[in-house]
Design an enzyme around this catalytic site. Sequence first.
Site, mmCIF file in Angstrom:
data_model
loop_
_atom_site.group_PDB
_atom_site.id
_atom_site.type_symbol
_atom_site.label_atom_id
_atom_site.label_comp_id
_atom_site.label_asym_id
_atom_site.label_seq_id
_atom_site.Cartn_x
_atom_site.Cartn_y
_atom_site.Cartn_z
ATOM 1 N N ARG A 20 0.695 -1.738 0.489
ATOM 2 C CA ARG A 20 0.043 0.511 0.682
ATOM 3 C C ARG A 20 0.708 1.237 -0.185
ATOM 4 N NH1 ARG A 20 -3.303 3.231 5.163
ATOM 5 N NH2 ARG A 20 -4.780 3.902 3.569
ATOM 6 N N HIS A 78 -8.283 7.088 0.846
ATOM 7 C CA HIS A 78 -9.346 6.130 1.304
ATOM 8 C C HIS A 78 -9.550 5.843 -0.230
ATOM 9 C CE1 HIS A 78 -10.175 7.916 5.113
ATOM 10 N NE2 HIS A 78 -9.352 7.257 5.186
ATOM 11 N N CYS A 126 -14.707 7.079 18.301
ATOM 12 C CA CYS A 126 -15.915 7.018 18.399
ATOM 13 C C CYS A 126 -16.085 6.377 19.274
ATOM 14 C CB CYS A 126 -16.616 7.217 17.080
ATOM 15 S SG CYS A 126 -17.879 7.298 16.701
ATOM 16 N N ARG A 127 -16.360 5.181 20.615
ATOM 17 C CA ARG A 127 -16.678 4.445 20.778
ATOM 18 C C ARG A 127 -17.288 5.109 22.258
ATOM 19 N NH1 ARG A 127 -14.829 -1.259 20.115
ATOM 20 N NH2 ARG A 127 -13.533 0.464 19.436
ATOM 21 N N ILE A 149 -16.227 3.325 12.079
ATOM 22 C CA ILE A 149 -16.880 4.078 12.536
ATOM 23 C C ILE A 149 -18.800 3.730 11.524
ATOM 24 C CG2 ILE A 149 -18.710 6.180 12.950
ATOM 25 C CD1 ILE A 149 -15.710 7.142 13.742
HETATM 26 P P1 AMP Z 1 -11.546 1.850 11.998
HETATM 27 O O1 AMP Z 1 -9.924 2.994 11.865
HETATM 28 O O2 AMP Z 1 -11.553 2.178 10.701
HETATM 29 O O3 AMP Z 1 -9.896 1.181 12.419
HETATM 30 O O4 AMP Z 1 -11.776 2.692 12.804
HETATM 31 C C1 AMP Z 1 -11.963 3.409 13.752
HETATM 32 C C2 AMP Z 1 -12.393 3.867 14.189
HETATM 33 O O5 AMP Z 1 -13.897 2.939 14.482
HETATM 34 C C3 AMP Z 1 -12.566 4.385 15.974
HETATM 35 O O6 AMP Z 1 -13.036 5.673 16.491
HETATM 36 C C4 AMP Z 1 -13.250 3.908 16.758
HETATM 37 O O7 AMP Z 1 -14.172 3.734 18.633
HETATM 38 C C5 AMP Z 1 -14.223 3.228 15.591
HETATM 39 N N1 AMP Z 1 -15.800 2.100 16.156
HETATM 40 C C6 AMP Z 1 -15.222 1.179 16.504
HETATM 41 N N2 AMP Z 1 -16.317 0.092 16.859
HETATM 42 C C7 AMP Z 1 -17.583 1.709 17.650
HETATM 43 C C8 AMP Z 1 -18.576 1.133 17.963
HETATM 44 N N3 AMP Z 1 -18.968 -0.573 17.892
HETATM 45 N N4 AMP Z 1 -19.596 1.972 17.984
HETATM 46 C C9 AMP Z 1 -18.555 3.454 17.237
HETATM 47 N N5 AMP Z 1 -17.746 3.537 16.574
HETATM 48 C C10 AMP Z 1 -16.374 2.501 16.602
#
Ligand code: AMP
Length: 399
Positions: free
Chosen positions: A89, A178, A282-283, A330
């Site tokens: 990548r 992306h 976000c969680r 998210i």
């Molecule tokens: P990524 O960079 O694609 O791995 O995404 C990471 C983001 O996804 C972080 O902000 C996490 O808090 C969010 N995320 C993962 N699972 C959840 C969930 N069940 N609810 C809300 N946000 C989530």
Amino acid sequence: MPSQHVLVLNCGSSSLKFAIIDANQGDEILSGLAERLGDESPLLKYKYNGTKQQLSLPAGSAHQVAILQLVTLIEQLSLTNQLVAVGHRVVHGGETFTRSVLVDEGVIAAIQATSTLAPLHNPANLIGIEVASKAFSDLPQIAVFDTAFHQTMPKTAYLYAAPYRLYREHGVRRYGFHGTSHYYVSEQGRQILGLTKENSRIICAHLGNGCSVTAVLNGQSVDTSMGMTPLEGLVMGTRSGDIDPGLIIFLSQQLGYSMAEVDTLLNKHSGLLGISELSNDCRSIEEAAANGDAQAQLALDIFCYRLAKYIASLVVPLGGLDALIFTGGIGENSDLIRANVLKQLQFLGLDCDSEKNTAARFGQAGVISSDTAKTVALVIPTNEEWVIATDAARLAQEV
Ligand code: AMP
């Protein structure tokens, strides 16, 4: 169909993500992450045959050491002989790369030349290419670019209203990122909905730590929210997204910020973290908001408002909308954010079926709008590694 194993390498500034993917079936044979590279205690974590393991790397180990350790691991697991290619990548391909390519000296020089546009990422990607080329000298190395999918954007979408010479002389323009993810989910979405490539208007929202939205018209990216760097556009975990450029002048002239401090403020201390004053995750923010934290609620509201506004603006280059796709950590998991955004976009014919929306989590793809919605909303888990693996296997066959 015989299996075609591809080693996929994703060298970040201080991490190395890796996977061995069967390009034909999409199966993940091995996956893992070397993190805290350059620190006191770097680690290499991996998953093989459903079991998770972790290895300590010597203090200060950088990408080279991590890749060599990975090579040893692949040999120990007797996976070397089945590999047909290594897929890398690469974050920035500038205007040079409109598709994935077989790496040769010219390609390496062109990636080097683009490093001014991605000084943190492209040099790390090049180290990955160099070390893997030596370690797997009989395997074709393929570079897959995050920017390539967006090279179909027209000038009206990719030029800034800055002096044209900046574009001509220094490549200052919007590139978008992306791309591999937007390509994958838009193709999947098109197939799920039975839309033809010649007649499809799709917006993809890739929402993870980094966030971007892309308008895909008849299979081609026509506009996207990230720009010359991945800082433009949506509110992200720690990145501000769009701001008034005058803010940078204010920070510098009135508050005495250095350029390095402005960089840190906008890239690392802003976004969800900056507004919530709590977390970039976000969680965690959703949990805090549910427990009555007003600042966390405000961060979510601004995140969703900006996202809805951006999605609506991307309907302009599409001239209408057939489908909206959510992906990324998210986008795939937060039913709350999806419901909030869809509510604000009802005027586009979108709606949210709360039962389907709640069910679409943890890797499940599916439609989340009602059967009567004029415009379909979907969740599609992204799979950038598979795109890299299939591109690498295809180009390896042409060698
Ligand atoms: P990524 O960079 O694609 O791995 O995404 C990471 C983001 O996804 C972080 O902000 C996490 O808090 C969010 N995320 C993962 N699972 C959840 C969930 N069940 N609810 C809300 N946000 C989530």
